[in-house]
Design a protein around this motif. Structure first.
Motif, PDB file in Angstrom:
ATOM      1  N   HIS A  38       0.855  -1.185   0.000  1.00  0.00           N
ATOM      2  CA  HIS A  38       0.000   0.000   0.000  1.00  0.00           C
ATOM      3  C   HIS A  38       0.889   1.232   0.000  1.00  0.00           C
ATOM      4  N   THR A  39       0.581   2.200  -0.848  1.00  0.00           N
ATOM      5  CA  THR A  39       1.310   3.462  -0.771  1.00  0.00           C
ATOM      6  C   THR A  39       0.366   4.583  -1.201  1.00  0.00           C
ATOM      7  N   SER A  40       0.863   5.813  -1.209  1.00  0.00           N
ATOM      8  CA  SER A  40       0.010   6.937  -1.612  1.00  0.00           C
ATOM      9  C   SER A  40       0.657   7.613  -2.813  1.00  0.00           C
ATOM     10  N   ALA A  41      -0.152   7.913  -3.809  1.00  0.00           N
ATOM     11  CA  ALA A  41       0.372   8.377  -5.096  1.00  0.00           C
ATOM     12  C   ALA A  41      -0.137   9.770  -5.440  1.00  0.00           C
ATOM     13  N   ARG A  42       0.641  10.446  -6.283  1.00  0.00           N
ATOM     14  CA  ARG A  42       0.182  11.663  -6.979  1.00  0.00           C
ATOM     15  C   ARG A  42       0.049  11.288  -8.447  1.00  0.00           C
ATOM     16  N   VAL A  43      -1.117  11.560  -8.989  1.00  0.00           N
ATOM     17  CA  VAL A  43      -1.445  11.015 -10.300  1.00  0.00           C
ATOM     18  C   VAL A  43      -1.849  12.134 -11.255  1.00  0.00           C
ATOM     19  N   ASP A  44      -1.333  12.080 -12.480  1.00  0.00           N
ATOM     20  CA  ASP A  44      -1.745  12.964 -13.577  1.00  0.00           C
ATOM     21  C   ASP A  44      -2.284  12.071 -14.696  1.00  0.00           C
ATOM     22  N   LEU A  45      -3.431  12.424 -15.235  1.00  0.00           N
ATOM     23  CA  LEU A  45      -4.037  11.616 -16.295  1.00  0.00           C
ATOM     24  C   LEU A  45      -4.506  12.532 -17.422  1.00  0.00           C
ATOM     25  N   PHE A  46      -4.165  12.155 -18.647  1.00  0.00           N
ATOM     26  CA  PHE A  46      -4.488  13.008 -19.791  1.00  0.00           C
ATOM     27  C   PHE A  46      -4.995  12.190 -20.966  1.00  0.00           C
ATOM     28  N   ALA A  47      -5.697  12.874 -21.870  1.00  0.00           N
ATOM     29  CA  ALA A  47      -5.995  12.305 -23.186  1.00  0.00           C
ATOM     30  C   ALA A  47      -5.750  13.384 -24.221  1.00  0.00           C
ATOM     31  N   SER A  48      -5.531  12.963 -25.438  1.00  0.00           N
ATOM     32  CA  SER A  48      -5.456  13.947 -26.519  1.00  0.00           C
ATOM     33  C   SER A  48      -6.876  14.385 -26.868  1.00  0.00           C
ATOM     34  N   LEU A  49      -7.011  15.601 -27.380  1.00  0.00           N
ATOM     35  CA  LEU A  49      -8.348  16.113 -27.711  1.00  0.00           C
ATOM     36  C   LEU A  49      -8.334  16.623 -29.152  1.00  0.00           C
ATOM     37  N   PRO A  50      -9.165  16.020 -30.006  1.00  0.00           N
ATOM     38  CA  PRO A  50      -9.179  16.462 -31.409  1.00  0.00           C
ATOM     39  C   PRO A  50      -9.665  17.904 -31.502  1.00  0.00           C
ATOM     40  N   GLN A  51      -9.322  18.546 -32.597  1.00  0.00           N
ATOM     41  CA  GLN A  51      -9.594  19.975 -32.725  1.00  0.00           C
ATOM     42  C   GLN A  51     -11.068  20.335 -32.756  1.00  0.00           C
ATOM     43  N   HIS A  52     -11.932  19.380 -33.100  1.00  0.00           N
ATOM     44  CA  HIS A  52     -13.337  19.770 -33.256  1.00  0.00           C
ATOM     45  C   HIS A  52     -14.160  19.656 -31.977  1.00  0.00           C
ATOM     46  N   PHE A  53     -13.542  19.182 -30.856  1.00  0.00           N
ATOM     47  CA  PHE A  53     -14.271  19.187 -29.584  1.00  0.00           C
ATOM     48  C   PHE A  53     -13.833  20.356 -28.716  1.00  0.00           C
ATOM     49  N   LYS A  54     -14.802  20.950 -28.036  1.00  0.00           N
ATOM     50  CA  LYS A  54     -14.498  22.090 -27.170  1.00  0.00           C
ATOM     51  C   LYS A  54     -13.778  21.659 -25.888  1.00  0.00           C
ATOM     52  N   GLY A  55     -14.196  20.520 -25.307  1.00  0.00           N
ATOM     53  CA  GLY A  55     -13.582  20.125 -24.044  1.00  0.00           C
ATOM     54  C   GLY A  55     -13.659  18.637 -23.803  1.00  0.00           C
ATOM     55  N   THR A  56     -13.008  18.176 -22.734  1.00  0.00           N
ATOM     56  CA  THR A  56     -13.076  16.764 -22.394  1.00  0.00           C
ATOM     57  C   THR A  56     -13.914  16.616 -21.123  1.00  0.00           C
ATOM     58  N   HIS A  57     -14.368  15.390 -20.843  1.00  0.00           N
ATOM     59  CA  HIS A  57     -15.149  15.136 -19.629  1.00  0.00           C
ATOM     60  C   HIS A  57     -14.203  14.633 -18.549  1.00  0.00           C
ATOM     61  N   MET A  58     -13.771  15.550 -17.698  1.00  0.00           N
ATOM     62  CA  MET A  58     -12.673  15.231 -16.799  1.00  0.00           C
ATOM     63  C   MET A  58     -13.062  14.241 -15.701  1.00  0.00           C
ATOM     64  N   SER A  59     -14.352  14.125 -15.402  1.00  0.00           N
ATOM     65  CA  SER A  59     -14.748  13.182 -14.346  1.00  0.00           C
ATOM     66  C   SER A  59     -14.425  11.741 -14.733  1.00  0.00           C
TER      67      SER A  59
ATOM     68  N   TYR C 191     -14.953  17.668  -4.136  1.00  0.00           N
ATOM     69  CA  TYR C 191     -15.137  16.246  -4.418  1.00  0.00           C
ATOM     70  C   TYR C 191     -14.077  15.772  -5.406  1.00  0.00           C
ATOM     71  N   ALA C 192     -13.843  14.455  -5.437  1.00  0.00           N
ATOM     72  CA  ALA C 192     -12.900  13.906  -6.415  1.00  0.00           C
ATOM     73  C   ALA C 192     -13.568  13.757  -7.772  1.00  0.00           C
ATOM     74  N   VAL C 193     -14.821  13.324  -7.772  1.00  0.00           N
ATOM     75  CA  VAL C 193     -15.499  13.078  -9.043  1.00  0.00           C
ATOM     76  C   VAL C 193     -16.878  13.739  -9.014  1.00  0.00           C
ATOM     77  N   LEU C 194     -17.165  14.520 -10.026  1.00  0.00           N
ATOM     78  CA  LEU C 194     -18.450  15.224 -10.127  1.00  0.00           C
ATOM     79  C   LEU C 194     -18.964  15.110 -11.558  1.00  0.00           C
ATOM     80  N   LYS C 195     -20.182  14.601 -11.710  1.00  0.00           N
ATOM     81  CA  LYS C 195     -20.838  14.623 -13.019  1.00  0.00           C
ATOM     82  C   LYS C 195     -21.569  15.953 -13.169  1.00  0.00           C
ATOM     83  N   ARG C 196     -22.182  16.168 -14.333  1.00  0.00           N
ATOM     84  CA  ARG C 196     -22.799  17.484 -14.541  1.00  0.00           C
ATOM     85  C   ARG C 196     -23.866  17.837 -13.502  1.00  0.00           C
ATOM     86  N   GLU C 197     -24.702  16.856 -13.121  1.00  0.00           N
ATOM     87  CA  GLU C 197     -25.757  17.157 -12.137  1.00  0.00           C
ATOM     88  C   GLU C 197     -25.148  17.527 -10.777  1.00  0.00           C
ATOM     89  N   ASP C 198     -23.964  16.940 -10.498  1.00  0.00           N
ATOM     90  CA  ASP C 198     -23.260  17.274  -9.250  1.00  0.00           C
ATOM     91  C   ASP C 198     -22.654  18.675  -9.333  1.00  0.00           C
TER      92      ASP C 198
END
Lengths: 261, 261, 261, 261
Positions: A38-59, C191-198
């Motif tokens: 068991h340990t505790s982590a700091r985590v970064d997570l990413f995806a590429s985003l195509p030019q035609h989308f305004k944003g990503t769903h970070m949840s 919160y860690a995770v929030l959907k749009r309704e949240d």
């Protein structure tokens, strides 16, 4: 409910990475001596985003990481990135997870046990253009300065240093084995608990093995190369110089047989 | 325009401190060699808030600090706190300003010059119950372990350490003189630039003056006490042990003649 | 073998604290939902050192802490300090252990689960003059500015903040319950995770509950005081202001009935 | 005097970088409003080391940097690297200098002045294979979430964020102009001092310009690209989300016309 992130974007600028940073999470990783740790982590997570989308769903990043947190062996970390890529329909997903990895270590003479912490980092990419996975491992060590020893009639300056390797994954390996290899390349390992007989051993052993940062990097490099298991790797050493308030640093990069000396 | 901060508050809970933290500002302080020195500071500014006010007007802290930034000698720092107290009609104002203080230092044999940075902090309080002002100064040093030297047939572990003193203000003093006093109490000072002849000197000088953190603290303490200028002070030393991945630490507190041994 | 630390010291300067800092250790603490929780800690351990001893035996701190690492409930932490005091024959032993404490938390509308991390710290003293133990708990929160809301025709600036309480121990309590109390005093929990309704819920809930740092501190203070369980406590709030690059801060101190308003 | 660093090395492992890290130095850089600006820097300096040398002479880095510290305009920074390369007879020299750059900024309505700090970094390489120089500039900003605004009946979550650009050098430019460009792409700039009329302006202006991290990155990218001055650049934005304890992040990379959308 309105979904602003899915709006069309006409600025025609693709984003190489979109995601979440500095997530702190309890995780479980493999442990050579105990099965899992068991340990505790700091985590970064990413995806590429195509030019035609305004944003990503970070949840989604968090939802998916949450499902994997109790088993983050190296292959599972890549599975997790694959799941993110699928959920977001992205061309690539990226991730980095930094965590202290703890090993019980015994003093060299007395055999007394204490825990040492080694900063590790998984970094991966899953997507078009292939999968890439590197593990970095940082081990504190002790180094004695060869120049100071050669010049001085008595003593030699020495200091704590940190050696970091970044390994591109080939076949399975244990973090413990890499740490062992690093410690052998230093003037001496460091320990959590040392009695007087141990301190004498560490002092004399270090004095008998003086090493510049340059030497430590080369010896770790040669040892890693001779394993023949990692397609690419880098080695860095940084000394918290005892005679300065700045650090000494060296780095070497291995990019396969073509570039090996 | 509505002034929510000035609303009455009926929770009957006075606040000991209200204000701003982590302000970054360019400032000018006194410099023994050059008259004044430009540096960059991190500043925290607070006032006490009586129970019947809902909030404080935080913009005032910055407006006032901005007027003082080009001359922050120690007395002017207290003037600045006095101005905050007056502007907010508070019973007390508090402040803390951390900054690197740079000194040009020459290598012990070659005489080559380089800059060293010393973390300093002004901390003050102006208000009912009196004025209080302390200056803390942290100097990097080199220490050689007496135990390791005594036990080992050759060499002795040594490391960079940091010594911090916090001085309650009496008569005027120069930061430079305190740093000099600290460096004399260590096994050796550290330097920005050292040629081979200097490195030999530092190594041998340190080896001839082994000191525990306990020794460094006591020697700095004795030197400060013998100056007879500071009504109260504390001394701390922390060694980045070259044989461990943790630090060794010692601390002593001087609270006037009554408690002096 | 020579024992330099035990040498007589004639400088007549007692040290208030001698010990080890920045030890990193895996530990286990109590967890309301799961019985125990694995986490990773940064530990400082000290003892007082009488004036007639030259040094302390720093390996003892680690040896003793190592034996306690798998069960560091609050009472056991004090037992550990007691064992250090005995082993070093010191008049007092001190310790501090900082660790992220993880709680699974559900989004307010969707109920989706994610982990949040809360920085906690045990700090204790065992020795002549009595035992003292405090627990500090820091919770990230969201705050909406009442002044900005009152002045503006639309919107209101808001930001992440951190609320930290330091509680002097009376009867047993759960860290979870204190976090719950803090979050209720903010404009909204985070919160860690929030959907749009949240996200809609958090936005509106925060907008309906605007709070200055001063308000958050007072409301946490009032809630802690009404519990009647902690003989002394402090409450701090710090806002990472969205309209500034510095932070807003407030603090209150409770020192028992005598000083309560 | 023996010169261990110049010994032959037969391990046949060239080092990509050898040098010093975490040097703290007072420096002077160009300032659009005032001619020059004093600030304090953290500096890393490296050279490549051919395989047949055992070590480098690290004191040379400091000696040379010391001579340049009072005039570190961008071209002079490269001159300094050239001098290091020559002194060490290295095939390449590298350097990085991070510093807070201070600008006096006026509140949008009241016009009150305060200082803001922007983290900058020069990074250069001089040697075989050519010269490379990038400047990175990080500006704190305020962002209002478009999703939260669209979903919520009142309010919208917002937060401090940081936008960082890394620019490969073409013709001369002022740091001030890039900061101005970044601030225009955010929901609102942040300020050191804001009176109530300013706070109203910032709140409403931000609410009227909601931006995701993705939007901020794209708008900065488009503005930089339209300048047509930088052969390559990257743009990153990170939001310290007010509704989470982690950050939102986006990044775009411009690599010349070929890859521009």
């Amino acid at each position: 409910m309105i979904d602003v992130q899915s709006f069309e974007d006409d600025r025609e600028i693709p984003l190489t990475k979109v995601g979440v940073k500095q997530l702190r999470y309890p995780v479980r990783v493999l442990d050579k001596a105990n099965g899992t740790q068991h340990t505790s982590a700091r985590v970064d997570l990413f995806a590429s985003l195509p030019q035609h989308f305004k944003g990503t769903h970070m949840s989604r990043f968090i939802e998916i990481f949450h499902r994997y947190k109790d088993d983050l062996s190296m292959p599972r970390f890549l599975d997790m990135l694959g799941a993110i890529r699928d959920a977001l329909a992205a061309s690539a997903a990226f991730g980095r997870m930094r965590f202290p990895y703890f090993i019980e270590k015994r003093a060299p003479v007395s055999g007394l046990a204490g825990m040492l912490s080694y900063e590790c980092c998984y970094a991966g990419r899953v997507g078009e253009g292939g999968t890439r996975f590197t593990v970095s491992i940082a081990a504190p060590v002790s180094t004695v300065c060869p120049c100071s020893k050669a010049l001085s009639e008595r003593g030699a300056h020495n200091q704590r240093g940190i050696v970091r390797v970044e390994l591109e994954l080939g076949p399975f390996f244990w973090i413990e084995d890499i740490i062992d290899l690093i410690e052998k390349a230093a003037s001496s390992p460091v320990y959590a608990v040392l009695k007087r007989e141990d301190e004498k051993w560490v002092t004399e052993h270090g004095y008998d093995n003086p090493k510049f940062v340059e030497d430590v990097v080369r010896d770790v490099y040669a040892a890693l190369r001779s394993l023949g298991r990692f397609p690419r790797f880098t080695v860095e050493a940084e000394n918290f110089e005892s005679i300065h308030d700045h650090n000494a640093y060296a780095r070497a990069e291995y990019a396969g047989n073509a570039s090996a000396a």
